[in-house]
Design a protein around this motif. Structure first.
Motif, mmCIF file in Angstrom:
data_model
loop_
_atom_site.group_PDB
_atom_site.id
_atom_site.type_symbol
_atom_site.label_atom_id
_atom_site.label_comp_id
_atom_site.label_asym_id
_atom_site.label_seq_id
_atom_site.Cartn_x
_atom_site.Cartn_y
_atom_site.Cartn_z
ATOM 1 N N PRO A 1 17.534 -118.974 61.637
ATOM 2 C CA PRO A 1 16.178 -119.254 61.125
ATOM 3 C C PRO A 1 15.742 -118.289 60.037
ATOM 4 N N ALA A 2 16.086 -116.999 60.176
ATOM 5 C CA ALA A 2 15.732 -116.032 59.139
ATOM 6 C C ALA A 2 16.470 -116.337 57.838
ATOM 7 N N ALA A 3 17.741 -116.728 57.943
ATOM 8 C CA ALA A 3 18.513 -117.064 56.739
ATOM 9 C C ALA A 3 17.913 -118.285 56.036
ATOM 10 N N ILE A 4 17.472 -119.274 56.823
ATOM 11 C CA ILE A 4 16.853 -120.467 56.225
ATOM 12 C C ILE A 4 15.555 -120.090 55.517
ATOM 13 N N ALA A 5 14.741 -119.226 56.137
ATOM 14 C CA ALA A 5 13.492 -118.795 55.507
ATOM 15 C C ALA A 5 13.755 -118.065 54.199
ATOM 16 N N VAL A 6 14.772 -117.205 54.181
ATOM 17 C CA VAL A 6 15.131 -116.494 52.948
ATOM 18 C C VAL A 6 15.547 -117.490 51.878
ATOM 19 N N LEU A 7 16.331 -118.489 52.272
ATOM 20 C CA LEU A 7 16.800 -119.489 51.311
ATOM 21 C C LEU A 7 15.638 -120.301 50.753
ATOM 22 N N VAL A 8 14.686 -120.677 51.608
ATOM 23 C CA VAL A 8 13.527 -121.454 51.175
ATOM 24 C C VAL A 8 12.712 -120.694 50.133
ATOM 25 N N CYS A 9 12.630 -119.389 50.284
ATOM 26 C CA CYS A 9 11.844 -118.579 49.347
ATOM 27 C C CYS A 9 12.642 -118.139 48.132
ATOM 28 N N ALA A 10 13.944 -117.904 48.305
ATOM 29 C CA ALA A 10 14.743 -117.341 47.216
ATOM 30 C C ALA A 10 15.112 -118.394 46.167
ATOM 31 N N LEU A 11 15.422 -119.605 46.595
ATOM 32 C CA LEU A 11 15.877 -120.617 45.640
ATOM 33 C C LEU A 11 14.850 -120.929 44.553
ATOM 34 N N PRO A 12 13.569 -121.154 44.892
ATOM 35 C CA PRO A 12 12.603 -121.429 43.810
ATOM 36 C C PRO A 12 12.453 -120.268 42.838
ATOM 37 N N VAL A 13 12.488 -119.030 43.343
ATOM 38 C CA VAL A 13 12.339 -117.873 42.464
ATOM 39 C C VAL A 13 13.547 -117.734 41.551
ATOM 40 N N LEU A 14 14.737 -117.886 42.125
ATOM 41 C CA LEU A 14 15.946 -117.755 41.319
ATOM 42 C C LEU A 14 16.034 -118.855 40.260
ATOM 43 N N ALA A 15 15.833 -120.109 40.685
ATOM 44 C CA ALA A 15 15.985 -121.224 39.751
ATOM 45 C C ALA A 15 14.814 -121.344 38.787
ATOM 46 N N GLY A 16 13.618 -120.912 39.203
ATOM 47 C CA GLY A 16 12.434 -121.078 38.364
ATOM 48 C C GLY A 16 12.111 -119.901 37.478
ATOM 49 N N PHE A 17 12.728 -118.731 37.742
ATOM 50 C CA PHE A 17 12.396 -117.567 36.911
ATOM 51 C C PHE A 17 13.601 -116.667 36.626
ATOM 52 N N VAL A 18 14.265 -116.180 37.656
ATOM 53 C CA VAL A 18 15.288 -115.150 37.465
ATOM 54 C C VAL A 18 16.437 -115.671 36.612
ATOM 55 N N PRO B 1 16.626 -118.439 34.605
ATOM 56 C CA PRO B 1 16.249 -118.745 33.225
ATOM 57 C C PRO B 1 16.038 -117.509 32.357
ATOM 58 N N VAL B 2 15.428 -116.451 32.912
ATOM 59 C CA VAL B 2 15.223 -115.229 32.126
ATOM 60 C C VAL B 2 16.560 -114.606 31.768
ATOM 61 N N LEU B 3 17.483 -114.553 32.720
ATOM 62 C CA LEU B 3 18.808 -113.992 32.433
ATOM 63 C C LEU B 3 19.541 -114.815 31.383
ATOM 64 N N LEU B 4 19.415 -116.132 31.457
ATOM 65 C CA LEU B 4 20.060 -116.986 30.462
ATOM 66 C C LEU B 4 19.440 -116.806 29.079
ATOM 67 N N LEU B 5 18.124 -116.657 29.017
ATOM 68 C CA LEU B 5 17.472 -116.403 27.733
ATOM 69 C C LEU B 5 17.925 -115.072 27.147
ATOM 70 N N LEU B 6 17.991 -114.047 27.992
ATOM 71 C CA LEU B 6 18.463 -112.743 27.517
ATOM 72 C C LEU B 6 19.909 -112.836 27.033
ATOM 73 N N ARG B 7 20.717 -113.591 27.738
ATOM 74 C CA ARG B 7 22.115 -113.755 27.323
ATOM 75 C C ARG B 7 22.195 -114.421 25.956
ATOM 76 N N LEU B 8 21.381 -115.462 25.733
ATOM 77 C CA LEU B 8 21.396 -116.138 24.438
ATOM 78 C C LEU B 8 20.949 -115.205 23.318
ATOM 79 N N VAL B 9 19.903 -114.431 23.580
ATOM 80 C CA VAL B 9 19.400 -113.519 22.552
ATOM 81 C C VAL B 9 20.435 -112.461 22.216
ATOM 82 N N VAL B 10 21.040 -111.863 23.240
ATOM 83 C CA VAL B 10 22.037 -110.807 23.017
ATOM 84 C C VAL B 10 23.257 -111.371 22.310
ATOM 85 N N ARG B 11 23.724 -112.545 22.753
ATOM 86 C CA ARG B 11 24.910 -113.144 22.131
ATOM 87 C C ARG B 11 24.658 -113.475 20.673
ATOM 88 N N GLU B 12 23.467 -114.005 20.398
ATOM 89 C CA GLU B 12 23.147 -114.365 19.015
ATOM 90 C C GLU B 12 23.014 -113.129 18.133
#
Length: 538
Positions: free
Chosen positions: A283-300, A302-313
């Motif tokens: 149950p604790a692992a499921i709760a972590v997953l429920v909270c972590a997935l939106p943060v990772l996919a919605g912010f972390v 995308p920000v890392l991918l944007l930084l990667r594009l800027v640095v690569r360019e």
């Protein structure tokens, strides 16, 4: 004082000009307008209605599930990382949906880095999954960007009595699932409805994702009718339909907000029985997953991918954005956002003070008009200004008033005030509500007039609220795309417009830098909100 109230009331009604102009377009309904309406009904109206409805229903279900699940997890349960997730779940508020569209398209498309790497690893050929630029791809991106509306309101609703009532139900023998279904969710139902309504208003008002993905929605149809076909009647009719739909959503959100007081009443004290339930193992692992997935996919991510594009360019390619032009776009954006923020904050302060001192009927009506401004999509505001501008050009061929409304900084700032003055007014009124009326009465007894009372009492106490209002408007203007795209002056682009144009031209790596700048500025109010929530929980 009476003259000031009258002037403010008239100024508020002036902000209703875009909506009034749309209504006037229907008053002049003639044979040509009826033919346009019939043509739209038989050709594109069904597609726009179907596309907007499917998008709204899917996004509404998605944000309700993700936002409610995260709020229930961090409010009613205790698990590793819970305190961190309470704050990080707000981070996607800083990420505009159109920025998510750009970064995930660059990464997940058939020619993107991820599919190229997987094809090289597996030897597969062709696309490995459907194109992200689709209706369902847009649904996922909107859910990731907008679920914090539901999360924030639902968390607030459950924080007061949720744990206490769940503990009482447990002592009466109710299982965990039954406690959540019969107590937690009904308790949070008004908050969920309010959050979903806010998310749907943002979804229907969006232009960046819809245009970039080629979706058939009312917003993209409005711009297509005006900019591609030059048909002001068709654009006005579509804008009116969208305005009615968004108005109904705003009404539903206000009704739901009015019911939140029944869900947020805090108990007299919080004892040990009111503590969140400790989770362990699966149950604790499921709760972590429920909270972590939106943060990772919605912010972390995308920000890392944007930084990667800027640095690569910057390191491995010829950087497509000259720094002088990027600085020019940034300066133009800051000027527009700063001007609109200052004017909106001053207008909100004047309205709040006038309502406190002399709430005249005209002023109260004007404040209600301003309060509804945030629900008016940028596309509707743009068409609402283009219509009177076109009328002025036809009636007075040598006049410059039409140009002032549609292609100058003054007209653009006016559109921002129509759209975002409600945000500033809400913040200032919230600060004003915390000031007891006894302060005014004491000042009058000591012989202080309204101006002296403002300088020595109201002004210093309202300063944090006014600054917060200006900051919120500043960030909203930074992210605003639809109205800016149509009404901006020639040779004067903002970061949002530049990012959209570069992404539309498939120059996604170059669009990363302005997109990242928008996200960085958007983080400021999100962090302030997280800090306020942390203080309220203590």
């Amino acid at each position: 004082m009476r003259r000031a109230s009258l002037a403010l009331g008239l100024l508020c009604l002036l902000l209703a000009l875009p909506v009034i102009s749309l209504a006037s377009a229907w008053l002049a309904l003639d044979a040509a307008a009826l033919e346009v309406l019939r043509h739209q009904f038989t050709t594109v109206l069904a597609d726009y209605t179907r596309g907007s409805l499917m998008l709204a229903v899917a996004v509404g279900v998605g944000v309700a599930m993700v936002g409610t699940g995260a709020a229930v997890a961090v409010t009613l349960f205790d698990f590793p990382g819970r305190r961190l997730f309470e704050l990080t779940l707000l981070l996607p508020l800083a990420m505009p949906a159109y920025v998510l569209a750009y970064v995930y398209t660059d990464t997940l498309q058939s020619s993107g880095a991820l599919q190229i790497w997987l094809r090289g690893l597996t030897g597969a050929r062709g696309a490995l999954w459907p194109d992200v630029r689709s209706l369902w791809g847009a649904v996922v991106l909107f859910v990731l960007a907008l679920y914090p509306y539901v999360y924030l309101l639902t968390r607030t609703a459950l924080a007061g009595r949720g744990s206490t009532l769940l503990e009482a139900a447990r002592l009466l023998g109710a299982g965990l699932v039954r406690r959540i279904v019969t107590i937690a969710l009904p308790l949070a139902r008004p908050a969920i409805a309010a959050g979903v309504s806010l998310a749907l208003m943002e979804t229907l008002a969006d232009y960046g994702v819809g245009a970039y993905f080629g979706l058939q929605t009312y917003t993209t149809g409005i711009y297509r009718a005006w900019l591609s076909f030059g048909d002001r009647l068709a654009a006005a009719q579509l804008a009116t339909v969208l305005l009615v739909v968004v108005g109904l959503l705003a009404w539903a959100e206000q009704k739901a907000q009015a019911r939140l007081r029944y869900a947020t009443t805090r108990p007299a004290g919080r004892g040990a029985d009111a503590q969140p339930l400790r989770l362990r193992g699966l149950p604790a692992a499921i709760a972590v997953l429920v909270c972590a997935l939106p943060v990772l996919a919605g912010f972390v991510i995308p920000v890392l991918l944007l930084l990667r594009l800027v640095v690569r360019e910057a390191l491995y390619g010829e950087f497509g954005l000259p720094w002088d032009r990027f600085l020019g776009w940034s300066w133009s954006t800051l000027q527009l956002a700063g001007t609109a923020a200052v004017l909106a904050a001053l207008l909100a302060l004047a309205l709040a003070l006038a309502l406190r001192w002399r709430p005249a009927p005209l002023l109260q009506a004007g404040v209600r008009v301003v309060s509804l401004g945030y629900a008016v999509p940028g596309a509707v505001i743009a068409i609402g200004l283009l219509l009177p501008a076109g009328w002025l050009q036809q009636r007075f061929p040598g006049s410059t008033w039409g140009t002032i409304l549609t292609s100058t900084t003054l007209g653009l700032v006016y559109a921002y005030l129509v759209r975002f003055s409600a945000v500033a007014l809400q913040s200032v009124q919230a600060g004003m509500a915390r000031l007891p009326t006894s302060l005014d009465e004491s000042g009058r007894m000591l012989g202080a007039g309204p101006w002296r009372l403002f300088v020595q009492v109201h002004g210093p106490l309202l300063l944090p609220s006014v600054l917060g209002a200006a900051l919120l408007v500043f960030v909203d203007v930074m992210k605003e795309l639809p109205a800016t795209l149509v009404l901006r002056p020639f040779d004067s682009d903002t970061l949002a417009v530049v990012a959209y144009q570069l992404a539309r031209d498939e120059r996604l790596a170059e669009a990363a830098l302005p997109s990242l700048a928008i996200v960085a500025v958007g983080l400021i109010p999100v962090l302030m909100l997280a800090r306020a929530i942390r203080r309220a929980d203590r």
